[in-house]
Design an enzyme around this catalytic site. Structure first.
Site, mmCIF file in Angstrom:
data_model
loop_
_atom_site.group_PDB
_atom_site.id
_atom_site.type_symbol
_atom_site.label_atom_id
_atom_site.label_comp_id
_atom_site.label_asym_id
_atom_site.label_seq_id
_atom_site.Cartn_x
_atom_site.Cartn_y
_atom_site.Cartn_z
ATOM 1 N N GLU A 9 0.820 -1.207 -0.013
ATOM 2 C CA GLU A 9 0.201 -0.121 0.102
ATOM 3 C C GLU A 9 0.736 1.139 -0.024
ATOM 4 O O GLU A 9 0.312 2.254 -0.397
ATOM 5 C CB GLU A 9 -1.083 0.081 1.038
ATOM 6 C CG GLU A 9 -1.935 1.109 1.077
ATOM 7 C CD GLU A 9 -3.444 0.834 1.704
ATOM 8 O OE1 GLU A 9 -4.041 1.792 2.345
ATOM 9 O OE2 GLU A 9 -3.679 -0.272 2.112
ATOM 10 N N ASP A 105 -3.233 -2.977 2.902
ATOM 11 C CA ASP A 105 -3.823 -3.278 4.238
ATOM 12 C C ASP A 105 -4.710 -4.192 4.146
ATOM 13 O O ASP A 105 -5.659 -4.266 3.235
ATOM 14 C CB ASP A 105 -4.265 -1.900 4.822
ATOM 15 C CG ASP A 105 -3.075 -0.803 5.198
ATOM 16 O OD1 ASP A 105 -1.764 -1.318 5.123
ATOM 17 O OD2 ASP A 105 -3.256 0.212 5.497
ATOM 18 N N TYR A 310 -0.315 -3.181 13.425
ATOM 19 C CA TYR A 310 -1.401 -2.575 12.946
ATOM 20 C C TYR A 310 -2.216 -1.495 13.394
ATOM 21 O O TYR A 310 -2.966 -1.934 14.550
ATOM 22 C CB TYR A 310 -2.211 -3.347 11.750
ATOM 23 C CG TYR A 310 -2.802 -2.768 10.867
ATOM 24 C CD1 TYR A 310 -2.501 -2.377 9.634
ATOM 25 C CD2 TYR A 310 -4.158 -2.577 10.916
ATOM 26 C CE1 TYR A 310 -3.292 -1.563 8.798
ATOM 27 C CE2 TYR A 310 -5.254 -2.033 10.076
ATOM 28 C CZ TYR A 310 -4.431 -1.413 8.818
ATOM 29 O OH TYR A 310 -5.046 -0.826 7.824
#
Length: 732
Positions: A9, A105, A310
């Site tokens: 990403e 993601d 994350y």
């Protein structure tokens, strides 16, 4: 030899994946290895086309052209990042690439980032999916060993695209309808508008609030305080001053009889682990950080240092597979101020409960916790350390036992009136040891306490003992209005707006999702409301502007409620599970967009600029509006097609030498002057000379120039309400 292309990403993630996969040769927007080529997006490289792409008539903003309902939504390459898109497209079309791994993601929006790139570039070869929650070497290696078939995520992609299309249909149409109808820079959207409505509604509640006087009665005995309670209803407030005075007259000079002593052993369970919203709340409450700032710091800790998992998660739980990694993570944080407690937890058997580990409560990503990576605390900036410190202490707290204490409640009879006193004795500090005397308050208290019940130590007392009352008095008070939202409390309200919904089924649907927005988007939504001048900061408090209050009066009522998000999320959830067809959802949305436009057009209301100045715009001649921007005050043109803006002041970190508050920098060129609310004024040239003579070096001419340069980079006036509208310009 055939190769596999990996699409991350963002560059930082791409570099890490490339290093782990042994792709060491630098290419054009990629890293090349013997088996893999790793490239990356820069967030969205492709987005939905602006209305202008669907015909010349949409280049002008005319209310008669609404609603705009293209039968097929077009994708366009985002101009600012087109160079990277070209690099990715070239790789996708290489003859030796026969398979793609989506490594964006792991979530609905991450899926959309990749799929739109592939759709625009015309990719038709096999797809696999990397689905991981941290960027450590171990997580990446295990993820590539367990790649999932891309077709498993087709329904997730469908749900993501439906959300984007729906936001476009509703947001673009209502924004154009409002702007054309009232000739003002107004915008609306499914998340932005109900969020602003919360702030406006709170302001109205505060204005409507009428304070009431009340009195409490407090007695002081031998070393402790007691509080009067109504023996009929347990209330501690008296709203009749005469009754309060009468009680005092009867009670003065009397002794008390202890009628009851109740001792209870109590446990306070550890707090839940952090999701992004909870972390943003704590960072705002403790350090005054905006949600946006906390998100940016978290990305740095996650991508650059790789010391946290994350960040954009909406879960406060872990999955069972993470349990085996907990000892390793504890060893990684067995440093500095955390060493003692981490060591203690390591030496006891970790027994995770459903309060920490629950697969059913983790959707895309588990809670935010430290990774197994070693961290050098000295390398972190102050902001980074503060956020990391919050995460580590919460991690240690959730792995610790309950806080245990004994609470003693004493009831005393004074002339037939009941007084109570409470005391607390700590038996086991448990999870509170993680905070080592720091503030462990987990939520800002939105409600007043009935009376001040501070912790106190009680002497050895027995039932039927008679005690001397040394003094007794009444304390006057006033009921308080609801508090203005801060970013911390607004985030809470966005996360849990269910109480605003009467329909039980929709309320349950919203409870199962992330509320208004997602952990990844809430910070941007709040910033957009500030940048569009719908609300402003006063210290930590958030206040709606006149523009924001008027907008809530003008928008269709359905857009003010979180009910719309609840309806959409319920349907999008069904689409992501393959139980609902996307065509049915989009058909309903286009009809709804048309209905909203008709409602705006039919309205008889008006919009007034109450911040109009007598200064004319140098471009179009219309009077300018004075607004408070993120970094100071500015003048902006009221005409949506003009777009003129000019800064008149900028907030600085320079402190007033008299009252030590931060000053504003006003004026231009040699006439620039520092001003303070206390009345102090000082020319920039004199200020710079004075600081240089002081030899402090903290504030100099370069820093002031930097402030002015940053002011020029302030955000657009009419930012969009969703990613699909992020680059919308109001053109002639």
């Amino acid at each position: 030899m055939k190769k596999i292309l990996v699409l991350a990403e963002k560059p930082s993630v791409g570099r890490e994946i490339a290093r782990v996969l042994g792709c060491n040769q630098k290419g054009n927007g990629c890293f090349i290895g013997s088996q893999y080529i790793v490239t990356w997006a820069l967030g969205h490289l492709v987005t939905l086309a602006d209305p202008e792409a669907y015909g010349d008539r949409y280049k002008s903003w005319r209310i008669e052209d609404l609603p705009m309902l293209p039968a097929k939504m077009e994708l366009v390459v985002i101009k600012e990042t087109s160079k990277q898109y070209s690099a990715v497209k070239q790789l996708l079309r290489q003859a030796d690439i026969d398979e793609l791994v989506i490594a964006t993601d792991a979530g609905r929006e991450g899926e959309l980032v990749a799929r739109w790139i592939l759709q625009k570039a015309g990719w038709h070869k096999p797809i696999k999916r990397l689905w991981i929650s941290s960027q450590t070497d171990k997580a990446i290696k295990e993820g590539f060993k367990n790649l999932k078939p891309g077709q498993n995520y087709e329904n997730l992609y469908a749900a993501a695209e439906c959300r984007a299309h729906a936001d476009w249909y509703v947001g673009i149409n209502v924004t154009r309808a409002l702007t054309c109808k009232y000739n003002a820079q107004l915008s609306a959207g499914r998340v932005q508008t109900p969020t602003l409505a919360l702030v406006v509604e709170r302001e109205n509640e505060i204005k409507r609030f009428v304070p009431k006087e009340y009195w409490t009665i407090q007695a002081f005995a031998q070393g402790f305080f007691l509080h009067w309670q109504d023996k009929n209803n347990g209330q501690t407030r008296l709203f009749d001053v005469h009754k309060a005075e009468s009680l005092l007259a009867n009670l003065r000079g009397q002794s008390g009889l202890i009628t009851d002593i109740k001792k209870e052993g109590k446990k306070e369970l550890p707090p839940l682990a952090y999701d992004l919203t909870e972390l943003q709340r704590d960072a705002n409450r403790k350090y005054g950080y905006s949600a946006k700032k906390t998100s940016s710091i978290m990305q740095q800790l996650y991508e650059h240092y790789k010391i946290v998992t994350y960040p954009r998660t909406d879960s406060r739980y872990l999955t069972e597979d993470i349990v085996s990694t907990l000892p390793e993570r504890l060893k990684a944080v067995e440093i500095g101020p955390y060493a003692k407690l981490a060591r203690t937890i390591l030496h006891t058997k970790i027994m995770p409960t459903k309060r920490l580990v629950d697969n059913a409560k983790v959707s895309d990503h588990h809670a935010i916790i430290p990774t197994e990576e070693y961290v050098n605390l000295a390398k972190l900036s102050q902001d980074e350390y503060r956020i990391y410190d919050l995460i580590v202490r919460r991690f240690l707290a959730v792995l610790s036992p309950a806080f245990e204490y004994e609470q003693t409640t004493v009831k005393v009879d004074i002339q037939g009136e009941i007084f109570t006193a409470k005391g607390k004795i700590v038996k086991h500090k448990g999870w509170r040891s993680a905070y080592d005397g720091r503030d462990t308050e987990l939520e800002e208290d939105e409600h007043e306490k009935e009376y001040d019940e501070k912790e106190q130590s009680l002497p050895d007392l027995k039932v039927k003992d008679r005690i001397n009352i040394l003094s007794i008095k009444s304390i006057a008070g006033q009921t308080k209005p609801p508090k203005h939202y801060t970013e911390a409390t607004l985030l809470s309200a966005m996360e849990h707006p269910e109480h605003k919904i009467e329909n039980e089924a929709l309320r349950e649907a919203l409870e199962k999702t992330s509320g208004l927005g997602t952990p990844a988007t809430r910070a941007d939504i709040i910033e957009k409301l500030f940048n569009s001048f719908y609300m402003e900061r006063r210290g930590k408090e958030i206040i709606p502007t006149s523009k924001g209050v008027q907008l809530i009066d003008l928008v269709p009522s359905e857009l003010k409620s979180p009910e719309l998000t609840a309806k959409w999320e319920r349907e999008l959830s069904e689409i992501s599970k393959g139980r609902e067809k996307r065509q049915n959802f989009i058909h309903g949305i286009t009809g709804y967009a048309g209905h909203l436009v008709s409602e705006v057009i039919a309205s008889s209301q008006t919009f007034n600029h109450d911040n109009l100045t007598r200064i004319k715009c140098p471009n179009c001649g219309k009077y300018l509006l004075q607004v408070k921007g993120k970094r100071g005050e500015m003048l902006v043109c009221q005409d949506r097609e003009c777009g003129y803006r000019h800064g008149i002041s900028v907030h600085s970190n320079a402190r007033c030498p008299q009252c030590h508050k931060k000053m504003e920098l006003r004026g231009e060129g040699e006439q620039r002057i520092f001003t303070c609310t206390c009345g102090y004024r000082e020319r920039l040239s004199a200020f710079t000379q004075r600081r240089e003579l002081e030899g402090n070096g903290k504030v100099n001419k370069k820093e002031v120039q930097k402030y002015m340069q940053n002011q020029k980079k302030d955000v657009p006036l009419n930012t969009a309400f969703a990613d699909a509208l992020a680059k919308l310009n109001l053109k002639k």
